[in-house]
Design a protein around this motif. Structure first.
Motif, PDB file in Angstrom:
ATOM      1  N   ARG A   1     -55.701 -43.664  26.748  1.00 40.12           N
ATOM      2  CA  ARG A   1     -55.015 -42.244  26.830  1.00 40.12           C
ATOM      3  C   ARG A   1     -53.567 -42.909  26.526  1.00 40.12           C
ATOM      4  NH1 ARG A   1     -54.096 -36.833  25.371  1.00 40.12           N
ATOM      5  NH2 ARG A   1     -52.481 -36.103  26.580  1.00 40.12           N
TER       6      ARG A   1
ATOM      7  N   ASP B   1     -50.545 -32.392  21.409  1.00 41.36           N
ATOM      8  CA  ASP B   1     -49.822 -31.252  20.665  1.00 41.36           C
ATOM      9  C   ASP B   1     -48.345 -31.060  21.271  1.00 41.36           C
ATOM     10  OD1 ASP B   1     -51.390 -30.325  22.569  1.00 41.36           O
ATOM     11  OD2 ASP B   1     -50.683 -28.307  21.948  1.00 41.36           O
TER      12      ASP B   1
ATOM     13  N   VAL C   1     -47.666 -34.256  31.767  1.00 44.89           N
ATOM     14  CA  VAL C   1     -47.042 -35.691  32.529  1.00 44.89           C
ATOM     15  C   VAL C   1     -46.733 -36.407  31.152  1.00 44.89           C
ATOM     16  CG1 VAL C   1     -47.364 -37.644  33.826  1.00 44.89           C
ATOM     17  CG2 VAL C   1     -48.496 -35.466  34.608  1.00 44.89           C
TER      18      VAL C   1
ATOM     19  N   GLU D   1     -44.274 -34.894  38.727  1.00 43.21           N
ATOM     20  CA  GLU D   1     -45.036 -35.925  39.375  1.00 43.21           C
ATOM     21  C   GLU D   1     -44.114 -36.999  39.893  1.00 43.21           C
ATOM     22  OE1 GLU D   1     -46.689 -33.895  37.512  1.00 43.21           O
ATOM     23  OE2 GLU D   1     -48.533 -33.649  38.037  1.00 43.21           O
TER      24      GLU D   1
ATOM     25  N   ARG E   1     -64.431 -32.111  34.377  1.00 40.93           N
ATOM     26  CA  ARG E   1     -64.171 -33.159  35.424  1.00 40.93           C
ATOM     27  C   ARG E   1     -65.213 -33.154  36.558  1.00 40.93           C
ATOM     28  NH1 ARG E   1     -58.310 -36.141  36.782  1.00 40.93           N
ATOM     29  NH2 ARG E   1     -59.719 -38.022  36.946  1.00 40.93           N
TER      30      ARG E   1
HETATM   31  C1  UD1 Z   1     -51.691 -38.056  33.220  1.00 39.85           C
HETATM   32  C2  UD1 Z   1     -52.391 -38.905  34.090  1.00 39.85           C
HETATM   33  C3  UD1 Z   1     -53.935 -38.543  34.593  1.00 39.85           C
HETATM   34  C4  UD1 Z   1     -53.682 -37.199  35.167  1.00 39.85           C
HETATM   35  C5  UD1 Z   1     -52.800 -36.340  34.318  1.00 39.85           C
HETATM   36  C6  UD1 Z   1     -52.676 -34.779  35.266  1.00 39.85           C
HETATM   37  C7  UD1 Z   1     -51.243 -41.030  33.131  1.00 39.85           C
HETATM   38  C8  UD1 Z   1     -51.436 -42.216  32.306  1.00 39.85           C
HETATM   39  N1  UD1 Z   1     -52.628 -40.132  33.290  1.00 39.85           N
HETATM   40  O1  UD1 Z   1     -52.504 -37.732  32.171  1.00 39.85           O
HETATM   41  O2  UD1 Z   1     -54.372 -39.566  35.381  1.00 39.85           O
HETATM   42  O3  UD1 Z   1     -54.983 -36.762  35.587  1.00 39.85           O
HETATM   43  O4  UD1 Z   1     -51.602 -36.975  34.189  1.00 39.85           O
HETATM   44  O5  UD1 Z   1     -51.958 -35.226  36.306  1.00 39.85           O
HETATM   45  O6  UD1 Z   1     -50.219 -40.810  33.613  1.00 39.85           O
HETATM   46  N2  UD1 Z   1     -52.141 -31.116  27.479  1.00 39.85           N
HETATM   47  C9  UD1 Z   1     -52.012 -30.646  26.263  1.00 39.85           C
HETATM   48  N3  UD1 Z   1     -51.208 -30.883  25.170  1.00 39.85           N
HETATM   49  C10 UD1 Z   1     -50.531 -31.940  25.192  1.00 39.85           C
HETATM   50  C11 UD1 Z   1     -50.751 -32.747  26.609  1.00 39.85           C
HETATM   51  C12 UD1 Z   1     -51.548 -32.374  27.284  1.00 39.85           C
HETATM   52  O7  UD1 Z   1     -52.879 -29.288  25.957  1.00 39.85           O
HETATM   53  O8  UD1 Z   1     -49.670 -32.356  24.361  1.00 39.85           O
HETATM   54  C13 UD1 Z   1     -53.092 -30.575  28.540  1.00 39.85           C
HETATM   55  C14 UD1 Z   1     -54.168 -31.596  28.420  1.00 39.85           C
HETATM   56  O9  UD1 Z   1     -55.344 -31.375  27.686  1.00 39.85           O
HETATM   57  C15 UD1 Z   1     -54.710 -31.339  29.842  1.00 39.85           C
HETATM   58  C16 UD1 Z   1     -53.391 -30.956  30.679  1.00 39.85           C
HETATM   59  O10 UD1 Z   1     -52.310 -30.572  29.398  1.00 39.85           O
HETATM   60  O11 UD1 Z   1     -55.510 -30.197  30.046  1.00 39.85           O
HETATM   61  C17 UD1 Z   1     -52.738 -32.230  31.687  1.00 39.85           C
HETATM   62  O12 UD1 Z   1     -52.561 -33.073  30.636  1.00 39.85           O
HETATM   63  P1  UD1 Z   1     -51.117 -34.109  31.136  1.00 39.85           P
HETATM   64  O13 UD1 Z   1     -50.355 -33.882  32.226  1.00 39.85           O
HETATM   65  O14 UD1 Z   1     -50.546 -34.463  29.719  1.00 39.85           O
HETATM   66  O15 UD1 Z   1     -51.690 -35.538  31.370  1.00 39.85           O
HETATM   67  P2  UD1 Z   1     -51.801 -36.968  31.121  1.00 39.85           P
HETATM   68  O16 UD1 Z   1     -50.404 -37.371  30.855  1.00 39.85           O
HETATM   69  O17 UD1 Z   1     -52.885 -37.185  29.592  1.00 39.85           O
END
Ligand code: UD1
Length: 419
Positions: A94, A126, A166, A191, A334
Motif C-alpha cells: 500500500r 480517492d 494518513v 499521527e 480487521r
Molecule cells: C496508514 C498506515 C497504516 C494504518 C493507517 C491508519 C502507512 C504506510 N500505513 O495507512 O498502518 O493502519 O494509516 O492509522 O503509514 N481512506 C479513504 N480514501 C483515501 C484514503 C483513505 O477512504 O483516499 C480511508 C481508508 O479506506 C481507511 C481510512 O481512510 O478506512 C484510513 O486510511 P489512511 O489513514 O489513509 O491509512 P493509510 O495511509 O493507508
C-alpha cells in the motif's frame, strides 16, 4: 514460526525505526534533483526494502550503512529520474501510493499502478487524488494504473480532507513542497509520522508549519536542497513488545519509546490494571499478580487508539477477567485474526465492527495463520502466552513490519524457531 509458549518474557528490547514513518520520508528523496537525502534509523523490513527497490528502479542511487548503532540510508538523486512506477513492486504494498505526490510534483507526470497491501478492508486513494486535482493535476485511471500530469507546477491551495487519512496527508504535503505558493491542508492526520515527515521536509528547505487543530501550512519552493533526518521509533512495534510482556506475565523493558506517542495504549493498560512504569524513553513491564480487568476500546485516528495495535490488544484482552469490547472504526475487515485466536482457546465474537472478547484463563498452542501484518503479531503474542506449541504460518506478513522478531524474542527468553 514455531513457539513453545508459557514462558514469561524477561529482559530488554530496543524499538526499531518506524516503518510507517520511514516509508513517506524515503519518498521525499524523489523531490530532490542532483542532491542527497540521508536518513538515520531506517528499519530493515520487507516493506522498506520494497520501497528502496521502487526508488532505485526510478533511478536513485542508494547507499545503506547498517551497524548495531544505526541503520543509515543515503539517497543520491541524479538530475533526472523516471516517472513510471514498476507494477510488480507497487502491487506489493500500500505504501507505494506515497510515490504519487512527490513524482507528480517533481517530474510533472507520473504513472502509478494501484497499490496492494494488507487485506484489512477497502483502501481507496480517492482523497489523495482529490487533493492533487485541487492543486491542478489532470488525473485518469486506466486499466488499474493512475496517470497524472500537470502543466508547469502544482498550485498551492486550501484543501480540506474529508477524513484525516494518513497517506493522503503525506502525499499532499510532499506535493505541496514543490507547488507554487502556499498550501493549507485542513483536517489532516496528526499521527507522529506526520511530524517526522514535516521534519524531513524542513531539512530539505521547505517551510512547514503544523497547526494545533489538525492543519498544516506549506510554502512551496522551486527546488529542494539536500537534507538529513532521523526516523522516529516505531510506536506499534514498541506496543507489541509491551503487550507481549503484559500477556506473558513477564518483566521486560522496552527502550527507545516516545511514551507520548502511545498514550492511548498506556491509558488502556492502566485501566486494565497492568503493572508498568514509564520513564523518559522506556516502558518497563512488571509481572501482574491478578488477571487484567476488561476494557472498552474504539480505534480512532491519532491521538485515539491506533487500529494498528487493535489485534495485539485483543490478544492481550483474551486473557482478561471479564468481557472487553473493541470497536474498529478505521478499517472494515480487521478482525480476521479472531478465528485464529479462537483456535487457541480464545472466546471472541465479531458483531459487525465490534469484537466481543470474553476473557479465558488460558490459551492453548495451535497451528494458526497470519492473515495480515498486525494479526500475525497478535498470534505470535498469543503463542508466547499459550500452553504448548504454536505454529504461526504465513510469517511473510510479519516480516513486512517487524525487524528480527525471532532474535528479539529469543533475547527476551522466548523459545521460538523459524521453520
Ligand atoms: C496508514 C498506515 C497504516 C494504518 C493507517 C491508519 C502507512 C504506510 N500505513 O495507512 O498502518 O493502519 O494509516 O492509522 O503509514 N481512506 C479513504 N480514501 C483515501 C484514503 C483513505 O477512504 O483516499 C480511508 C481508508 O479506506 C481507511 C481510512 O481512510 O478506512 C484510513 O486510511 P489512511 O489513514 O489513509 O491509512 P493509510 O495511509 O493507508
Amino acid at each position: 514460526m514455531k513457539i513453545n509458549g508459557g514462558i514469561p518474557l524477561k529482559g530488554t528490547v530496543k524499538t526499531q525505526g518506524a516503518k510507517n514513518a520511514a516509508l513517506p520520508v524515503i519518498a521525499v528523496c524523489l523531490l530532490l534533483r542532483n542532491g542527497t537525502l540521508t536518513l538515520d534509523n531506517v528499519p530493515d523490513l520487507y516493506d522498506i526494502n520494497t520501497m528502496l527497490e521502487l526508488i532505485k528502479d526510478l533511478g536513485v542511487e542508494i547507499e545503506i550503512n547498517r551497524d548495531e548503532k544505526n541503520s543509515q540510508v543515503i539517497f543520491k538523486v541524479p538530475g533526472e529520474i523516471k516517472w513510471e512506477v514498476s507494477e510488480t513492486l507497487a502491487r506489493k504494498m500500500r505504501g507505494s501510493s506515497l510515490l504519487l505526490g512527490p513524482l507528480l510534483a517533481s517530474c510533472g507526470k507520473v504513472s502509478l499502478p494501484l497499490p496492494g497491501g494488507c487485506s484489512i478492508g477497502a483502501r481507496p486513494i480517492d482523497l489523495h487524488l482529490k487533493g492533487l486535482k485541487q492543486m491542478g493535476a489532470d488525473i485518469e485511471i486506466q486499466n488499474g494504473v493512475v496517470h497524472a500530469k500537470i502543466n508547469g507546477r502544482l498550485r498551492g491551495r486550501r484543501i480540506y480532507l474529508d477524513f484525516p487519512s494518513v497517506g493522503a496527508t503525506e502525499n499532499l504535503m510532499m506535493a505541496a513542497s514543490l507547488a507554487q505558493g502556499e498550501t493549507i491542508i485542513e483536517n489532516i492526520a496528526r499521527e507522529p509520522e506526520i511530524d517526522n515527515l514535516a521534519a524531513v521536509l524542513r531539512s530539505v528547505g521547505v517551510t512547514v508549519e503544523l497547526e494545533g487543530a489538525g492543519g498544516v501550512r506549506i510554502q512551496g519552493v522551486e527546488k529542494v536542497s539536500s537534507g538529513c533526518e532521523r526516523v522516529i521509533p516505531d510506536r506499534i512495534e514498541a506496543c507489541t513488545y509491551i503487550l507481549a510482556g503484559v500477556m506473558t506475565g513477564g518483566h521486560i523493558k522496552v527502550e527507545d519509546v516516545v511514551p507520548s506517542h502511545i498514550d492511548a495504549i498506556l491509558a488502556k493498560l492502566e485501566e486494565s490494571g497492568a503493572n508498568f512504569k514509564v520513564k523518559k524513553d522506556t516502558v518497563e513491564i512488571f509481572p501482574n499478580k491478578k488477571r487484567l480487568h476488561p476494557v472498552t476500546i474504539k480505534t480512532l485516528p491519532y491521538p485515539g487508539f491506533p487500529t494498528d495495535a487493535q489485534p495485539q490488544m485483543a490478544a492481550t484482552l483474551a486473557l482478561a477477567q471479564g468481557v472487553s469490547t473493541i470497536e474498529e472504526s478505521v478499517f472494515q475487515a480487521r478482525f480476521l485474526y479472531a478465528q485464529e485466536l479462537n483456535r487457541m482457546g480464545a472466546d471472541i465474537k465479531i458483531a459487525r465492527d465490534v469484537a466481543i472478547i470474553r476473557g479465558v484463563e488460558k490459551l492453548q498452542g495451535a497451528n494458526v495463520k497470519a492473515t495480515d501484518l498486525r494479526a500475525g503479531a497478535a498470534l505470535i503474542m498469543a503463542g508466547l502466552a499459550a500452553e504448548g506449541e504454536t505454529i504461526v504460518e504465513d510469517m511473510v506478513h510479519v516480516w513486512r513490519g517487524y525487524e528480527a522478531v525471532d532474535k528479539k524474542l529469543k533475547s527476551l527468553g522466548a523459545q521460538v524457531e523459524l521453520l
